[in-house]
Design a protein around this motif. Structure first.
Motif, PDB file in Angstrom:
ATOM      1  N   ALA A  58      14.570   4.194  -9.302  1.00 23.23           N
ATOM      2  CA  ALA A  58      13.410   4.442  -8.337  1.00 23.23           C
ATOM      3  C   ALA A  58      13.520   3.883  -7.123  1.00 23.23           C
ATOM      4  CB  ALA A  58      12.229   4.518  -9.031  1.00 23.23           C
ATOM      5  N   PHE A  59      13.829   2.593  -7.035  1.00 23.23           N
ATOM      6  CA  PHE A  59      13.976   1.590  -5.939  1.00 23.23           C
ATOM      7  C   PHE A  59      15.172   2.107  -4.903  1.00 23.23           C
ATOM      8  CE2 PHE A  59      16.251  -1.807  -4.027  1.00 23.23           C
ATOM      9  CZ  PHE A  59      15.330  -2.483  -3.145  1.00 23.23           C
ATOM     10  N   ASN A  60      16.306   2.435  -5.771  1.00 19.84           N
ATOM     11  CA  ASN A  60      17.535   2.938  -5.149  1.00 19.84           C
ATOM     12  C   ASN A  60      17.213   4.249  -4.187  1.00 19.84           C
ATOM     13  OD1 ASN A  60      18.837   0.498  -5.859  1.00 19.84           O
ATOM     14  ND2 ASN A  60      19.904   1.854  -7.458  1.00 19.84           N
ATOM     15  N   ARG A  61      16.544   5.139  -4.949  1.00 14.78           N
ATOM     16  CA  ARG A  61      16.146   6.333  -4.285  1.00 14.78           C
ATOM     17  C   ARG A  61      14.945   6.442  -3.286  1.00 14.78           C
ATOM     18  NH1 ARG A  61      15.795   7.768  -9.861  1.00 14.78           N
ATOM     19  NH2 ARG A  61      13.454   8.133  -9.423  1.00 14.78           N
ATOM     20  N   CYS A  62      14.345   5.177  -3.210  1.00 17.99           N
ATOM     21  CA  CYS A  62      12.898   5.069  -2.288  1.00 17.99           C
ATOM     22  C   CYS A  62      12.073   6.021  -3.036  1.00 17.99           C
ATOM     23  CB  CYS A  62      13.351   5.523  -0.943  1.00 17.99           C
ATOM     24  SG  CYS A  62      14.145   3.999  -0.108  1.00 17.99           S
ATOM     25  N   ASP A  63      11.809   6.001  -4.273  1.00 17.51           N
ATOM     26  CA  ASP A  63      10.889   6.853  -4.891  1.00 17.51           C
ATOM     27  C   ASP A  63       9.723   6.210  -5.458  1.00 17.51           C
ATOM     28  OD1 ASP A  63       9.250   8.582  -6.580  1.00 17.51           O
ATOM     29  OD2 ASP A  63      11.186   9.167  -7.709  1.00 17.51           O
ATOM     30  N   SER A  64       8.552   6.055  -4.284  1.00 19.26           N
ATOM     31  CA  SER A  64       7.653   5.135  -4.643  1.00 19.26           C
ATOM     32  C   SER A  64       6.749   5.616  -5.871  1.00 19.26           C
ATOM     33  CB  SER A  64       6.868   4.814  -3.443  1.00 19.26           C
ATOM     34  OG  SER A  64       6.163   5.868  -2.951  1.00 19.26           O
ATOM     35  N   LEU A  65       6.566   6.872  -6.082  1.00 24.62           N
ATOM     36  CA  LEU A  65       5.795   7.264  -7.262  1.00 24.62           C
ATOM     37  C   LEU A  65       6.582   6.836  -8.561  1.00 24.62           C
ATOM     38  CD1 LEU A  65       4.964  11.034  -5.938  1.00 24.62           C
ATOM     39  CD2 LEU A  65       3.482   9.012  -5.842  1.00 24.62           C
ATOM     40  N   ALA A  66       7.542   6.979  -8.547  1.00 28.12           N
ATOM     41  CA  ALA A  66       8.237   6.689 -10.000  1.00 28.12           C
ATOM     42  C   ALA A  66       8.527   4.964  -9.985  1.00 28.12           C
ATOM     43  CB  ALA A  66       9.984   7.048  -9.889  1.00 28.12           C
ATOM     44  N   TYR A  67       8.323   4.381  -8.936  1.00 29.55           N
ATOM     45  CA  TYR A  67       8.347   2.892  -8.681  1.00 29.55           C
ATOM     46  C   TYR A  67       7.384   2.103  -9.116  1.00 29.55           C
ATOM     47  CZ  TYR A  67      10.219  -1.379  -6.125  1.00 29.55           C
ATOM     48  OH  TYR A  67      10.478  -2.621  -5.854  1.00 29.55           O
ATOM     49  N   LYS A  68       6.239   2.610  -8.490  1.00 31.28           N
ATOM     50  CA  LYS A  68       4.875   1.978  -8.418  1.00 31.28           C
ATOM     51  C   LYS A  68       4.400   1.434  -9.941  1.00 31.28           C
ATOM     52  CE  LYS A  68       0.139   2.354  -6.902  1.00 31.28           C
ATOM     53  NZ  LYS A  68      -0.785   2.878  -5.711  1.00 31.28           N
ATOM     54  N   PRO A  69       4.418   2.431 -11.059  1.00 28.80           N
ATOM     55  CA  PRO A  69       3.658   2.160 -12.441  1.00 28.80           C
ATOM     56  C   PRO A  69       4.566   0.953 -12.793  1.00 28.80           C
ATOM     57  CG  PRO A  69       4.330   4.644 -12.055  1.00 28.80           C
ATOM     58  CD  PRO A  69       4.926   3.848 -10.829  1.00 28.80           C
ATOM     59  N   PHE A  70       5.675   0.704 -12.604  1.00 24.21           N
ATOM     60  CA  PHE A  70       6.504  -0.516 -13.315  1.00 24.21           C
ATOM     61  C   PHE A  70       5.897  -1.897 -12.846  1.00 24.21           C
ATOM     62  CE2 PHE A  70       9.546   2.735 -13.815  1.00 24.21           C
ATOM     63  CZ  PHE A  70       9.891   2.476 -15.373  1.00 24.21           C
ATOM     64  N   PHE A  71       4.902  -2.067 -11.922  1.00 34.25           N
ATOM     65  CA  PHE A  71       4.436  -3.202 -11.405  1.00 34.25           C
ATOM     66  C   PHE A  71       2.884  -3.252 -11.617  1.00 34.25           C
ATOM     67  CE2 PHE A  71       8.333  -2.380  -9.078  1.00 34.25           C
ATOM     68  CZ  PHE A  71       8.890  -3.548  -9.081  1.00 34.25           C
ATOM     69  N   ALA A  72       2.560  -4.320 -11.928  1.00 38.02           N
ATOM     70  CA  ALA A  72       1.019  -4.843 -12.310  1.00 38.02           C
ATOM     71  C   ALA A  72       0.186  -4.970 -11.107  1.00 38.02           C
ATOM     72  CB  ALA A  72       0.846  -5.784 -13.157  1.00 38.02           C
ATOM     73  N   PRO A  73      -1.085  -4.648 -11.049  1.00 32.57           N
ATOM     74  CA  PRO A  73      -1.829  -4.500  -9.865  1.00 32.57           C
ATOM     75  C   PRO A  73      -1.814  -5.853  -9.414  1.00 32.57           C
ATOM     76  CG  PRO A  73      -2.826  -3.335 -11.350  1.00 32.57           C
ATOM     77  CD  PRO A  73      -1.753  -3.857 -11.978  1.00 32.57           C
ATOM     78  N   ASP A  74      -1.688  -6.971 -10.288  1.00 33.22           N
ATOM     79  CA  ASP A  74      -2.009  -8.370  -9.909  1.00 33.22           C
ATOM     80  C   ASP A  74      -0.340  -9.204  -9.886  1.00 33.22           C
ATOM     81  OD1 ASP A  74      -1.506  -8.501 -12.763  1.00 33.22           O
ATOM     82  OD2 ASP A  74      -2.675 -10.047 -13.361  1.00 33.22           O
ATOM     83  N   LEU A  75       0.297  -8.437  -9.391  1.00 31.32           N
ATOM     84  CA  LEU A  75       1.868  -8.860  -9.414  1.00 31.32           C
ATOM     85  C   LEU A  75       1.980 -10.150  -8.551  1.00 31.32           C
ATOM     86  CD1 LEU A  75       5.001  -8.327  -9.582  1.00 31.32           C
ATOM     87  CD2 LEU A  75       4.663  -6.912  -7.475  1.00 31.32           C
ATOM     88  N   GLU A  76       2.754 -11.133  -9.052  1.00 30.25           N
ATOM     89  CA  GLU A  76       3.096 -12.368  -8.448  1.00 30.25           C
ATOM     90  C   GLU A  76       4.638 -12.441  -8.064  1.00 30.25           C
ATOM     91  OE1 GLU A  76       1.578 -15.732 -10.526  1.00 30.25           O
ATOM     92  OE2 GLU A  76      -0.654 -15.068 -10.054  1.00 30.25           O
ATOM     93  N   PHE A  77       4.846 -12.478  -6.916  1.00 33.45           N
ATOM     94  CA  PHE A  77       6.450 -12.379  -6.815  1.00 33.45           C
ATOM     95  C   PHE A  77       6.819 -13.635  -6.023  1.00 33.45           C
ATOM     96  CE2 PHE A  77      10.085 -11.557  -4.236  1.00 33.45           C
ATOM     97  CZ  PHE A  77      10.914 -10.623  -4.984  1.00 33.45           C
ATOM     98  N   TYR A  78       7.532 -14.542  -6.443  1.00 35.60           N
ATOM     99  CA  TYR A  78       7.724 -15.900  -6.148  1.00 35.60           C
ATOM    100  C   TYR A  78       9.391 -15.819  -5.705  1.00 35.60           C
ATOM    101  CZ  TYR A  78       4.005 -17.369  -8.872  1.00 35.60           C
ATOM    102  OH  TYR A  78       2.618 -17.640  -9.274  1.00 35.60           O
ATOM    103  N   HIS A  79       9.753 -16.106  -4.104  1.00 39.34           N
ATOM    104  CA  HIS A  79      10.800 -16.034  -3.687  1.00 39.34           C
ATOM    105  C   HIS A  79      11.216 -17.568  -3.309  1.00 39.34           C
ATOM    106  CE1 HIS A  79      13.954 -15.021  -0.925  1.00 39.34           C
ATOM    107  NE2 HIS A  79      14.206 -13.900  -1.413  1.00 39.34           N
TER     108      HIS A  79
END
Length: 156
Positions: free
Chosen positions: A38-59
C-alpha cells in the motif's frame, strides 16, 4: 502402542510451540508485505488501518514523532510531491518474535528507492527497523516503529 501414545502426548506441547512461531512469522510477513505494498502504491486507505492511533515513531536522526495523523500527513505529502518512493524488504533479514499477550516484534532491514520525475529509480538507502505489532480483533497493527542506521543521511 501405549508407549508410542505416551511419547506423542509428551511431544505434543513442543510440536504446538514449534508451529506457533512459524504461523506468527507468516502473519507478520504478510502484514509487512501488505502495509508496504500500500505504501508503494501511495494507497492511504489500505495503509492507514495498519497503524495504531497512538503510533510512536522513533528515528535515529529525526527523533520521536507520534500519532497516526502525523504519520498520515507525511505519507500524503510524500505521495503528492510527484516523486515515487518504493520500499523493499531485504530478503533473509526478517526476524519475528512473539510478545506474549500482545503481538509480535519484527526486526529487519529494508531498502528505499526514489524515482524523481523524468529520472530512473535509484537506491536511497538501506536501513534497519523494528516494528512492534499488536494483534487486535480486526487484525495486525503497528504501535511502535524504531528506524535506525541512517548515518549516511547526515551528509545529504
Amino acid at each position: 502402542m501405549r508407549y508410542l501414545f505416551l511419547l506423542f502426548a509428551a511431544l505434543l506441547p513442543a510440536l504446538a510451540q514449534a508451529q506457533a512461531p512459524a504461523v506468527l512469522y507468516q502473519q507478520i510477513a504478510w502484514a509487512d508485505s501488505s502495509v508496504f505494498a500500500a505504501f508503494n502504491r501511495c494507497d492511504s486507505l489500505a495503509y492507514k488501518p495498519f497503524f495504531a492511533p497512538d503510533l510512536e515513531f522513533y528515528h535515529d536522526l529525526g527523533g520521536l514523532t507520534t500519532g497516526r495523523q502525523l504519520e498520515m500527513k507525511s505519507f500524503r505529502e510524500m505521495c503528492a510531491r510527484g516523486s515515487h518512493i518504493r520500499r523493499e524488504l531485504v530478503k533473509g533479514t526478517l526476524e519475528v518474535h512473539p510478545l506474549k499477550g500482545y503481538g509480535a516484534v519484527e526486526i529487519a532491514v529494508h531498502r528505499f528507492y526514489h524515482t524523481n520525475k523524468g529520472q530512473a529509480e535509484k537506491l536511497s538507502g538501506t536501513y534497519k527497523f523494528i516494528h512492534v505489532w499488536q494483534r487486535t480483533a480486526t487484525g495486525w497493527r503497528i504501535t511502535r516503529v524504531i528506524s535506525y542506521g541512517h548515518e549516511d543521511m547526515k551528509n545529504d
